[in-house]
Design an enzyme around this catalytic site. Structure first.
Site, mmCIF file in Angstrom:
data_model
loop_
_atom_site.group_PDB
_atom_site.id
_atom_site.type_symbol
_atom_site.label_atom_id
_atom_site.label_comp_id
_atom_site.label_asym_id
_atom_site.label_seq_id
_atom_site.Cartn_x
_atom_site.Cartn_y
_atom_site.Cartn_z
ATOM 1 N N ARG A 1 0.846 -1.210 0.000
ATOM 2 C CA ARG A 1 0.000 0.000 0.000
ATOM 3 C C ARG A 1 0.882 1.262 0.000
ATOM 4 O O ARG A 1 1.068 1.902 -1.025
ATOM 5 C CB ARG A 1 -0.959 -0.044 1.208
ATOM 6 C CG ARG A 1 -2.104 0.952 1.142
ATOM 7 C CD ARG A 1 -1.773 2.315 1.663
ATOM 8 N NE ARG A 1 -1.312 2.293 3.044
ATOM 9 C CZ ARG A 1 -0.750 3.343 3.646
ATOM 10 N NH1 ARG A 1 -0.571 4.479 2.982
ATOM 11 N NH2 ARG A 1 -0.311 3.273 4.898
ATOM 12 N N ASP A 2 1.478 1.576 1.137
ATOM 13 C CA ASP A 2 2.289 2.798 1.233
ATOM 14 C C ASP A 2 3.478 2.725 0.268
ATOM 15 O O ASP A 2 3.845 3.717 -0.375
ATOM 16 C CB ASP A 2 2.785 2.951 2.682
ATOM 17 C CG ASP A 2 3.126 4.381 3.040
ATOM 18 O OD1 ASP A 2 3.508 5.141 2.145
ATOM 19 O OD2 ASP A 2 3.024 4.739 4.226
ATOM 20 N N HIS B 1 4.848 4.262 12.714
ATOM 21 C CA HIS B 1 4.917 4.201 11.252
ATOM 22 C C HIS B 1 5.892 5.289 10.814
ATOM 23 O O HIS B 1 5.545 6.462 10.740
ATOM 24 C CB HIS B 1 3.497 4.446 10.723
ATOM 25 C CG HIS B 1 3.358 4.510 9.245
ATOM 26 N ND1 HIS B 1 2.909 3.458 8.488
ATOM 27 C CD2 HIS B 1 3.571 5.519 8.368
ATOM 28 C CE1 HIS B 1 2.851 3.811 7.219
ATOM 29 N NE2 HIS B 1 3.253 5.060 7.118
ATOM 30 N N HIS C 1 8.578 7.155 8.348
ATOM 31 C CA HIS C 1 9.159 7.388 7.017
ATOM 32 C C HIS C 1 10.597 7.857 7.239
ATOM 33 O O HIS C 1 10.896 8.539 8.212
ATOM 34 C CB HIS C 1 8.331 8.412 6.240
ATOM 35 C CG HIS C 1 7.053 7.825 5.704
ATOM 36 N ND1 HIS C 1 6.933 7.362 4.424
ATOM 37 C CD2 HIS C 1 5.876 7.578 6.304
ATOM 38 C CE1 HIS C 1 5.711 6.875 4.242
ATOM 39 N NE2 HIS C 1 5.042 6.988 5.374
ATOM 40 N N CYS D 1 3.619 9.491 1.065
ATOM 41 C CA CYS D 1 2.231 9.925 0.882
ATOM 42 C C CYS D 1 2.188 10.922 -0.270
ATOM 43 O O CYS D 1 2.893 11.934 -0.241
ATOM 44 C CB CYS D 1 1.715 10.575 2.172
ATOM 45 S SG CYS D 1 0.076 11.274 1.975
ATOM 46 N N ASN E 1 9.097 4.546 3.540
ATOM 47 C CA ASN E 1 9.016 4.061 4.921
ATOM 48 C C ASN E 1 10.350 3.456 5.326
ATOM 49 O O ASN E 1 11.135 3.026 4.483
ATOM 50 C CB ASN E 1 7.964 2.952 5.025
ATOM 51 C CG ASN E 1 6.562 3.482 4.903
ATOM 52 O OD1 ASN E 1 6.055 3.665 3.801
ATOM 53 N ND2 ASN E 1 5.934 3.737 6.023
HETATM 54 P P1 HMG Z 1 -13.682 13.412 -2.565
HETATM 55 O O1 HMG Z 1 -13.453 13.918 -3.933
HETATM 56 O O2 HMG Z 1 -13.912 14.417 -1.474
HETATM 57 O O3 HMG Z 1 -14.885 12.349 -2.547
HETATM 58 O O4 HMG Z 1 -12.447 12.496 -2.161
HETATM 59 P P2 HMG Z 1 -16.438 12.597 -2.464
HETATM 60 O O5 HMG Z 1 -16.931 11.962 -1.221
HETATM 61 O O6 HMG Z 1 -16.775 14.058 -2.694
HETATM 62 O O7 HMG Z 1 -16.965 11.770 -3.716
HETATM 63 C C1 HMG Z 1 -16.587 12.154 -5.059
HETATM 64 C C2 HMG Z 1 -16.593 10.914 -5.944
HETATM 65 O O8 HMG Z 1 -15.606 10.020 -5.488
HETATM 66 C C3 HMG Z 1 -17.921 10.150 -5.897
HETATM 67 O O9 HMG Z 1 -18.080 9.558 -7.186
HETATM 68 C C4 HMG Z 1 -17.656 9.064 -4.909
HETATM 69 O O10 HMG Z 1 -18.455 7.917 -5.122
HETATM 70 C C5 HMG Z 1 -16.196 8.736 -5.209
HETATM 71 P P3 HMG Z 1 -19.078 10.188 -8.274
HETATM 72 O O11 HMG Z 1 -20.412 10.208 -7.600
HETATM 73 O O12 HMG Z 1 -18.551 11.554 -8.558
HETATM 74 O O13 HMG Z 1 -18.950 9.229 -9.435
HETATM 75 N N1 HMG Z 1 -15.501 8.197 -4.027
HETATM 76 C C6 HMG Z 1 -14.696 7.121 -4.063
HETATM 77 N N2 HMG Z 1 -14.301 6.310 -5.068
HETATM 78 C C7 HMG Z 1 -13.462 5.295 -4.747
HETATM 79 N N3 HMG Z 1 -13.021 5.080 -3.493
HETATM 80 C C8 HMG Z 1 -13.384 5.856 -2.483
HETATM 81 C C9 HMG Z 1 -14.260 6.934 -2.749
HETATM 82 N N4 HMG Z 1 -14.806 7.902 -1.979
HETATM 83 C C10 HMG Z 1 -15.547 8.655 -2.774
HETATM 84 N N5 HMG Z 1 -12.954 5.619 -1.248
HETATM 85 C C11 HMG Z 1 -11.388 10.742 -0.899
HETATM 86 C C12 HMG Z 1 -12.358 11.907 -0.877
HETATM 87 C C13 HMG Z 1 -11.155 10.318 0.538
HETATM 88 C C14 HMG Z 1 -11.991 9.609 -1.714
HETATM 89 C C15 HMG Z 1 -10.075 11.212 -1.579
HETATM 90 O O14 HMG Z 1 -9.616 12.321 -0.880
HETATM 91 C C16 HMG Z 1 -9.000 10.139 -1.559
HETATM 92 O O15 HMG Z 1 -9.093 9.137 -2.260
HETATM 93 N N6 HMG Z 1 -7.935 10.361 -0.753
HETATM 94 C C17 HMG Z 1 -6.922 9.335 -0.545
HETATM 95 C C18 HMG Z 1 -5.567 9.955 -0.481
HETATM 96 C C19 HMG Z 1 -4.566 8.860 -0.168
HETATM 97 O O16 HMG Z 1 -4.728 7.710 -0.523
HETATM 98 N N7 HMG Z 1 -3.472 9.262 0.499
HETATM 99 C C20 HMG Z 1 -2.457 8.322 0.887
HETATM 100 C C21 HMG Z 1 -2.864 7.397 1.980
HETATM 101 S S1 HMG Z 1 -2.715 8.106 3.604
HETATM 102 C C22 HMG Z 1 -1.006 7.917 3.951
HETATM 103 O O17 HMG Z 1 -0.252 7.543 3.107
HETATM 104 C C23 HMG Z 1 -0.513 8.170 5.348
HETATM 105 C C24 HMG Z 1 -0.206 6.867 6.107
HETATM 106 O O18 HMG Z 1 0.723 6.069 5.409
HETATM 107 C C25 HMG Z 1 0.345 7.197 7.491
HETATM 108 C C26 HMG Z 1 1.518 8.162 7.481
HETATM 109 O O19 HMG Z 1 2.463 7.987 6.719
HETATM 110 O O20 HMG Z 1 1.432 9.115 8.275
HETATM 111 C C27 HMG Z 1 -1.475 6.023 6.313
HETATM 112 MG MG MG Z 2 2.873 6.362 5.394
#
Ligand code: HMG
Ligand code: MG
Length: 317
Positions: A26-27, A218, A220, A251, A260
């Protein structure tokens, strides 16, 4: 929920096992320019399981426009099914992601909220409290369906937008997540900003408030302090460390975030300390080198060392 830890010696690594939680699929992949197919991603997970890793985050159910590398995680989950003795997890950023994950057969989910308001908005398009409200809904659904819940507090040691983060905010969120039912709360040093001193303070506080069975770290490795910080956390009693094969990761919504801390570097550290992990270091390095053959760029020190010594052995022959 508050625990007393007054009798614990803070400066020696306490005995006992350490759980490595693998975030490579994933990450590790979410920030890479090379996109792997669902088949390759499933193969990566199976290789990691064969190395002896028992908790593996197989991908995320996020919007593919936001993170194209994680498109078709449902297909990855389908290809994997269940594997005895291994817990497969998936990151879900919101209720929609949770529903998609459960539909794909996932039984363990990880949620995420940032200690920094700005990073939360950039990463999840929501305020922190909006994300917490979504997490509360996901937690309720998890309880009702017997799905296990893990939670991340991102930017726990620094934010690319807001700079220093108040540790009280981090611990406050971690406690709320534990109260919602998170079996583990993983404190994310999203951009590798943590210093050993800050990690020691945060780890100590987290262990005091949540207990060692609930606290994960966690890290990085942006500035080269990943392993040192892991060691400090172990000294403070942290017993769950997140790692990513090959040291891949970052991220996409945290500028400057590097990989990481590498799982193989953690295994080497723990082996050296006599802490059992049951992970096959050679097989793990081979997995990192397999990823390299697919076009990714593992950054782990141990994989680099092994690559160099293999080359040397060949030249000698
Ligand atoms: P949004 O645009 O605000 O979503 O994104 P929405 O709720 O307004 O919906 C818009 C459209 O997206 C809709 O479709 C929803 O159905 C669809 P439409 O009606 O227009 O056809 N939708 C989705 N589709 C697929 N999967 C979903 C989903 N949700 C809504 N889950 C959202 C909000 C959260 C989806 C967006 O901001 C997003 O995908 N963000 C993810 C970012 C990400 O992955 N970042 C990296 C992971 S976090 C990280 O790495 C940190 C960590 O490792 C810890 C650390 O290092 O500290 C964990
Ligand atoms: Mg991370």
């Amino acid at each position: 929920m508050v625990r007393s830890n007054q009798n614990r010696s803070p400066r020696r690594m306490p005995p006992g096992t350490v759980t490595l939680y693998e975030v490579g699929p994933r990450d590790g992949l979410q920030n890479e320019p090379t996109l792997l197919s669902p088949d390759q991603r499933a193969e990566l997970v199976q290789r990691l399981a064969a190395c002896g890793l028992r908790d593996i985050e197989i991908g995320s159910f996020v919007h593919p426009r936001w993170v194209p590398q994680m498109a078709e995680t449902d297909r990855v989950a389908e290809l994997l099914g269940e594997r005895e003795g291994v817990r497969f997890w998936a990151l879900v950023p919101n209720v929609k992601g949770y529903e998609l994950a459960v539909e794909a057969g996932v039984r363990r989910v990880a949620v995420v909220v940032s200690a920094s308001e700005t990073h939360n908005r950039k990463n999840l398009n929501r305020s922190r409290e909006e994300s917490m409200a979504e997490i509360a809904r996901i937690a309720r659904a998890c309880r009702e369906s017997g799905v296990a819940l893990r939670a991340y507090v991102s930017t726990a040691l620094g934010c690319p937008y807001e700079g220093a983060i108040d540790e009280g905010e981090v611990i406050g969120l971690a406690e709320r997540l534990a109260e919602l039912g998170a079996v583990q709360v993983s404190l994310g040093d999203t951009i590798g900003a943590g210093t050993p001193r800050a990690v020691r303070r945060l780890a100590r506080l987290a262990i005091e408030r949540l207990g060692p069975e609930r606290v994960a770290l966690h890290l990085h490795d942006t500035r080269g302090l990943g392993l040192v910080n892991a060691y400090i956390a172990l000294e403070e009693g942290v017993r769950i460390l997140d790692g990513s094969v090959g040291g891949l990761g970052g991220c996409p919504y945290a500028p400057g975030a590097a990989g990481n801390v590498a799982t193989e570097d953690l295994v080497q550290l723990l082996d050296g300390e006599g802490v059992p992990t049951e992970v096959d270091l050679d097989a793990l390095v081979e997995t990192a080198l397999w990823l390299e053959r697919l076009g990714l760029q593992p950054a782990s020190r141990y994989a680099r060392f092994r690559r160099a010594s293999c080359r040397h052995d060949k030249e000698e022959r």
